[in-house]
Design an enzyme around this catalytic site. Structure first.
Site, PDB file in Angstrom:
ATOM      1  N   THR A  44      -0.127   0.018   1.580  1.00  0.00           N
ATOM      2  CA  THR A  44       1.457   0.134   0.927  1.00  0.00           C
ATOM      3  C   THR A  44       1.527   0.477  -0.531  1.00  0.00           C
ATOM      4  OG1 THR A  44       1.428  -2.437   1.584  1.00  0.00           O
ATOM      5  CG2 THR A  44       3.465  -2.244   0.623  1.00  0.00           C
ATOM      6  N   HIS A  47       1.790   4.478   0.291  1.00  0.00           N
ATOM      7  CA  HIS A  47       3.163   4.633   1.444  1.00  0.00           C
ATOM      8  C   HIS A  47       4.476   4.045   0.222  1.00  0.00           C
ATOM      9  CE1 HIS A  47       1.914   3.867   4.959  1.00  0.00           C
ATOM     10  NE2 HIS A  47       1.215   3.088   4.870  1.00  0.00           N
TER      11      HIS A  47
HETATM   12 ZN    ZN Z   1      -1.679  -5.152  -0.345  1.00  0.00          ZN
END
Ligand code: ZN
Length: 345
Positions: A44, A47
């Site tokens: 994440t 990203h």
């Molecule tokens: Zn995580």
């Protein structure tokens, strides 16, 4: 304590993260302040670094990023009675609402108002983190800060792996990233028979084989059916865990499942993808989407398993000072790493 701290922030709407100074957060009556010791870099966070479409739609700028952490409680709000200063802890990074039917029924992880630290709210890539006391998960002495910092992704793995009964079952895991590898270790720990993990990245498969007692299969070079034959499997896998978000991996999983097989989906496809539903119907397959961790059942289960011999430390391949974060993100983006842990002490 001075009133400033180092943080790793998304301060501009463009690729990258920046180390900056911010005021130490002020806590409310129901919060605690945590001195962060170690943090894990998550996909994440990559990203958010890359500033892709999802990140642009989701993440406010500026924002302190990061959600995988371990540290120690250094201050508690006036209403907080069950967490004390000096308590070592990790914590659930999903901040839930209290109004939805799901939340009021105690299914906290299904609350639709959930906001994530490091994604929607100030995060853990910082020397200090404000967190509701409700979200604190105390760490026993035998779980160190490094493992504490990867309990969030281990929780994803445990939640996925424990979605279906694995005792004596043959398990297929598609995607040998850190969560897939940890899910494989959990499947072995709870008594699966054969655990096969697939990927097309040989580095990740090699890491999987070092961390867990699994059969790594490079589907770019090896035939999955032949592997099943060599293992003495006749009818296919009983349980599948899709961790890659790849349509080809899901198709291959469905093809290789037993009649009545069960599949847990954690991998997120990049967009809409064509699914051969008739195949799934005729094979009578059950599919479950998995989100986050069960609050707090998954945390209890994973801490108990860690105390009872589950070993996932090998999934951490890089350790570095927080100041070296750029190198950490570089290895993450190369795809040749397991977990990268940053030290904030
Ligand atoms: Zn995580």
């Amino acid at each position: 304590m001075t009133n400033e701290m180092k943080v790793l922030a998304k301060s501009r709407p463009e690729p990258g993260l920046w180390m900056e100074t911010r005021p130490i957060p002020r806590i409310g009556p129901d919060d605690v302040l945590i001195r962060v010791h170690k943090t894990g870099i998550c996909g994440t966070d990559v990203h958010i670094w890359n500033w892709d479409d999802w990140a642009r739609r989701t993440v406010p700028v500026p924002l302190v990023t990061g959600h995988e952490f371990a540290g120690v409680v250094v201050e508690v709000g006036r209403n907080v009675t069950d967490v004390a200063v000096g308590q070592r802890c990790s914590g659930e990074g999903h901040l839930i609402g209290r109004h939805s039917r799901q939340s009021r029924s105690g299914r906290f992880h299904l609350d639709p108002e959930t906001r994530g630290i490091g994604v929607n709210e100030p995060g853990a890539f910082a020397e200090y983190l404000r967190l509701p006391a409700f979200n604190v998960v105390p760490l026993p002495d035998d779980i160190d800060d490094e493992i504490g910092a990867i309990l969030d992704p281990l929780g994803n793995a445990v939640h996925t792996a424990l979605s279906f009964d694995l005792v004596g079952e043959d398990v297929l895991i598609t995607g040998a990233g850190p969560i897939g590898i940890m899910a494989a270790a959990v499947a072995r720990h709870v008594g699966a028979r054969h655990v096969v993990i697939t990927d097309i990245n040989q580095d990740r498969l090699d890491l999987a084989a070092r961390v867990a007692d699994v059969v790594p299969v490079n589907v770019a070079r090896q035939d999955l059916r032949e592997v099943e034959g060599a293992l003495g499997m006749k009818e296919g896998f009983d349980v599948g865990m899709e961790m890659s978000g790849s349509q080809a991996a899901l198709d291959q999983m469905v093809e290789n499942m037993v009649m009545g097989g069960r599949i847990a989906l954690l991998g997120i496809p990049p967009g809409k993808s064509p699914v051969d539903w008739s195949r799934i119907v005729f094979k009578a397959i059950t599919i479950k989407g998995v989100y986050g961790r069960e609050i707090f059942e998954t945390w209890y289960k994973m801490i108990a398993m860690l105390q009872n011999g589950l070993d996932v430390r090998g999934v951490i391949t890089h350790r570095m000072k927080a100041e070296d974060f750029a190198r950490g993100f570089e290895v993450m983006r190369s795809g040749a790493s397991g977990k990268v842990v940053l030290d904030w002490t």
